[in-house]
Design a protein around this motif. Structure first.
Motif, short mmCIF file in Angstrom:
data_model
loop_
_atom_site.label_atom_id
_atom_site.label_comp_id
_atom_site.label_asym_id
_atom_site.label_seq_id
_atom_site.Cartn_x
_atom_site.Cartn_y
_atom_site.Cartn_z
N ILE A 78 0.88 -1.17 0.00
CA ILE A 78 0.00 0.00 0.00
C ILE A 78 0.91 1.21 0.00
O ILE A 78 1.63 1.47 0.96
N VAL A 79 0.91 1.92 -1.11
CA VAL A 79 1.76 3.10 -1.26
C VAL A 79 0.87 4.33 -1.30
O VAL A 79 -0.19 4.33 -1.93
N ALA A 80 1.30 5.38 -0.60
CA ALA A 80 0.59 6.65 -0.68
C ALA A 80 1.59 7.76 -0.94
O ALA A 80 2.63 7.84 -0.28
N VAL A 81 1.29 8.59 -1.92
CA VAL A 81 2.11 9.76 -2.21
C VAL A 81 1.55 10.90 -1.37
O VAL A 81 0.45 11.39 -1.64
N THR A 82 2.29 11.27 -0.34
CA THR A 82 1.85 12.34 0.55
C THR A 82 2.60 13.62 0.17
O THR A 82 2.53 14.05 -0.97
N SER A 83 3.33 14.20 1.08
CA SER A 83 4.08 15.42 0.81
C SER A 83 4.89 15.77 2.05
O SER A 83 4.51 15.40 3.17
#
Length: 202
Positions: A78-83
């Motif tokens: 599970i990958v999430a591109v946050t910041s």
């Protein structure tokens, strides 16, 4: 990602297509630079709906398929591109900072909840990336968007972030990159950005 019916359709299509090995939550966006006092609440709602609730919807919908896929591959991702805006605040970033901090917290809790399962929760937190991000934030003002990247030697582009995601998911199943912060060399911190050539000090 903001519509339950669309998410349900995606889940059905994924399950029909076979095991799922990785989910990349890349939907997001920053809208406006107003202060907290002068916030446009519709913008804040849109940022939370996309960055936070969209991430939750997709994870909840696809976890069964990821669990199934992990049996075949040894892990599910599970990958999430946050910041980096989810780790450091700055003036004019109220709604976006809040949404990205919430997304970061969501991933941290999820990692605890999935403890003991062969599932990796990977957060990719970019800094400055030259995309249409600033054009959206500045509501279509091309000059304001261009000024963000003006003079920055070798700013990151979308392909750089994609490469970081690919690297994270292609690592051996027992290796988990919890948090990867990706910035151009010219960016020392959120609002500390060198303009001009990068040269050694003498």
């Amino acid at each position: 990602m903001t519509d339950d019916a669309d998410v349900a359709r995606i889940r059905s299509e994924v399950e029909a297509g076979g095991p799922l090995h990785a989910l990349v939550n890349n939907a997001g966006g920053a809208f406006g630079t107003e202060s907290v006092e002068e916030a446009i609440l519709e913008d804040w709602r849109a940022m939370f709906e996309t960055n936070v609730l969209g991430t939750q919807r997709m994870i909840a919908a696809l976890l069964p398929a990821l669990r199934e896929g992990s049996l075949e591959r040894g892990s599910g991702d599970i990958v999430a591109v946050t910041s980096i805006a989810g780790h450091t605040v700055y003036p004019g970033g109220g709604g976006y900072n809040a949404a990205k901090h919430a997304q970061h917290a969501l991933l941290g809790v999820l990692r605890l909840e999935l403890g003991g399962e062969p599932l990796r929760v990977i957060e990719i937190a970019p800094g400055m990336v030259k995309t249409d991000f600033s054009l959206v934030r500045y509501r279509g003002d091309q000059a304001a968007a261009d000024a963000v990247y003006a003079g920055v030697e070798h700013p990151l582009v979308a392909d750089d972030i994609a490469e970081a995601i690919v690297h994270a998911v292609e690592l051996p199943p027992h290796v988990d990159l919890d948090l990867v912060v990706v910035k151009p060399v010219a960016q020392s911190a959120v609002r500390v950005i060198h303009k001009g050539p990068l040269t050694p000090k003498r």
